[in-house]
Design an enzyme around this catalytic site. Sequence first.
Site, PDB file in Angstrom:
ATOM      1  CG  ASP A 155      11.329  46.342 -12.322  1.00  0.00           C
ATOM      2  OD1 ASP A 155      12.515  46.694 -12.159  1.00  0.00           O
ATOM      3  OD2 ASP A 155      10.442  47.074 -12.819  1.00  0.00           O
TER       4      ASP A 155
ATOM      5  N   GLY B 146      14.458  51.759  -8.169  1.00  0.00           N
ATOM      6  CA  GLY B 146      15.057  52.703  -7.238  1.00  0.00           C
ATOM      7  C   GLY B 146      14.257  52.862  -5.951  1.00  0.00           C
ATOM      8  CB  THR B 147      11.012  53.985  -5.106  1.00  0.00           C
ATOM      9  OG1 THR B 147      11.636  55.182  -5.566  1.00  0.00           O
ATOM     10  CG2 THR B 147      10.216  54.283  -3.846  1.00  0.00           C
ATOM     11  CG  LEU B 148       7.980  51.032  -4.634  1.00  0.00           C
ATOM     12  CD1 LEU B 148       6.655  51.399  -5.292  1.00  0.00           C
ATOM     13  CD2 LEU B 148       7.734  50.609  -3.186  1.00  0.00           C
TER      14      LEU B 148
ATOM     15  CE  LYS C   1       8.635  48.237  -9.707  1.00  0.00           C
ATOM     16  NZ  LYS C   1       9.495  49.388  -9.265  1.00  0.00           N
TER      17      LYS C   1
ATOM     18  CD  GLU D 242      14.794  49.486 -15.402  1.00  0.00           C
ATOM     19  OE1 GLU D 242      15.991  49.624 -15.117  1.00  0.00           O
ATOM     20  OE2 GLU D 242      13.883  50.223 -14.976  1.00  0.00           O
TER      21      GLU D 242
ATOM     22  CB  THR E 235      12.613  56.729  -8.751  1.00  0.00           C
ATOM     23  OG1 THR E 235      12.273  55.467  -8.165  1.00  0.00           O
ATOM     24  CG2 THR E 235      13.234  57.621  -7.705  1.00  0.00           C
TER      25      THR E 235
ATOM     26  N   GLY F 151       8.137  60.267  -9.896  1.00  0.00           N
ATOM     27  CA  GLY F 151       7.530  59.921  -8.610  1.00  0.00           C
ATOM     28  C   GLY F 151       8.406  60.304  -7.425  1.00  0.00           C
ATOM     29  N   GLY F 152       9.727  60.253  -7.624  1.00  0.00           N
ATOM     30  CA  GLY F 152      10.653  60.643  -6.550  1.00  0.00           C
ATOM     31  C   GLY F 152      10.520  62.130  -6.250  1.00  0.00           C
TER      32      GLY F 152
HETATM   33  P1  ADP Z   1      11.155  52.452  -9.517  1.00  0.00           P
HETATM   34  O1  ADP Z   1      11.143  51.291 -10.484  1.00  0.00           O
HETATM   35  O2  ADP Z   1      12.126  53.524  -9.867  1.00  0.00           O
HETATM   36  O3  ADP Z   1      11.213  52.013  -8.091  1.00  0.00           O
HETATM   37  P2  ADP Z   1       8.254  52.785  -9.518  1.00  0.00           P
HETATM   38  O4  ADP Z   1       7.578  52.604 -10.842  1.00  0.00           O
HETATM   39  O5  ADP Z   1       8.107  51.655  -8.558  1.00  0.00           O
HETATM   40  O6  ADP Z   1       9.761  53.187  -9.751  1.00  0.00           O
HETATM   41  O7  ADP Z   1       7.691  54.134  -8.889  1.00  0.00           O
HETATM   42  C1  ADP Z   1       8.219  54.718  -7.727  1.00  0.00           C
HETATM   43  C2  ADP Z   1       7.298  55.841  -7.276  1.00  0.00           C
HETATM   44  O8  ADP Z   1       6.012  55.300  -6.958  1.00  0.00           O
HETATM   45  C3  ADP Z   1       7.744  56.557  -6.028  1.00  0.00           C
HETATM   46  O9  ADP Z   1       8.657  57.599  -6.317  1.00  0.00           O
HETATM   47  C4  ADP Z   1       6.431  57.083  -5.462  1.00  0.00           C
HETATM   48  O10 ADP Z   1       6.066  58.300  -6.063  1.00  0.00           O
HETATM   49  C5  ADP Z   1       5.408  56.034  -5.907  1.00  0.00           C
HETATM   50  N1  ADP Z   1       4.999  55.045  -4.886  1.00  0.00           N
HETATM   51  C6  ADP Z   1       3.918  54.234  -5.029  1.00  0.00           C
HETATM   52  N2  ADP Z   1       3.762  53.437  -3.964  1.00  0.00           N
HETATM   53  C7  ADP Z   1       4.762  53.735  -3.102  1.00  0.00           C
HETATM   54  C8  ADP Z   1       5.146  53.232  -1.822  1.00  0.00           C
HETATM   55  N3  ADP Z   1       4.432  52.279  -1.194  1.00  0.00           N
HETATM   56  N4  ADP Z   1       6.245  53.740  -1.245  1.00  0.00           N
HETATM   57  C9  ADP Z   1       6.972  54.708  -1.849  1.00  0.00           C
HETATM   58  N5  ADP Z   1       6.660  55.228  -3.061  1.00  0.00           N
HETATM   59  C10 ADP Z   1       5.570  54.755  -3.699  1.00  0.00           C
END
Ligand code: ADP
Length: 266
Positions: A6, A9-11, A13, A71, A100, A122-123
């Site tokens: 997956d 936007g940020t991570l 998985k 998704e 995010t 989270g962003g």
């Molecule tokens: P997305 O699928 O949009 O990437 P996530 O469910 O992975 O979203 O959540 C992203 C959020 O998780 C970030 O905005 C931040 O608040 C938090 N977060 C957790 N671990 C980390 C990390 N190692 N680096 C950056 N952000 C992290």
Amino acid sequence: MRIGIDAGGTLVKIAYILNDKLELLKLPSKELLQAVNWVKETLDTPEICVTGGKAEQLAKLLPFEMKRIVEFEATCKGVQYLMSHSKQEEGPFVLVNVGTGTSIHYVNGEEHVRIGGTGVGGGTMIGLSRLLTGIENYQEFILSEVGGQRDELDLKVKHIYEGSEPPIPGELTASNFGNLNSVPANVPISDYLSSVIGLVGETVATASVLAAAQRGISRIVYIGSSFSGNQSLKKVVAEYTVLREGQPIILDNGEYSGAIGALLSL
Ligand code: ADP
């Protein structure tokens, strides 16, 4: 080997099975090549299913054929898997993915529909914290928030109704960051971070409770990496959901739902 990815936007998985055990892994999306190299080095003939906003960018960089899954379908599949493994009751719930940004869905067995969302997620937590304190690293953010208090920065209902009985619970936040009596120079960094978490958690919980009420249910399942190692966000979201008469479940490993769902669809 089978692997579900997956790319958010940020991570990014990743979920895969090794020696009959489900393995889970997270890598930063801004370093997609790191994820690409991990896949190339770890797996020789992988069967891959990808999902998420950055799935196509990732697919372009990987020299393998791969399946795609929408998704939310992947997320739902993964959530159902995690819920049955943590022995949660069956029945409808509102699913809130605090990634995010935040998206809110109604789930009832195979039926699922997006109710809405909010850009507060989270962003926002990381972005606003960075602007207020200069902290950019997630682990540093988590450690620096420990011990933070919100009384200096936030205005509670009881502060406004000082000396008289408020018509709604005094512990509710009347205005996040609205306590204009605070002296910025005297406010520790941990307080700023706690108040940012409060703002995000309360906004998410409020939107979720209203969405659940619209559907006539109270059970709300929260997922997303924003809860990773973040006890304060878990506490704010759980307590505020209960205060607003919702029933919160913060799912362990919920942030891997999309990757697990992708893996299960192979
Ligand atoms: P997305 O699928 O949009 O990437 P996530 O469910 O992975 O979203 O959540 C992203 C959020 O998780 C970030 O905005 C931040 O608040 C938090 N977060 C957790 N671990 C980390 C990390 N190692 N680096 C950056 N952000 C992290």
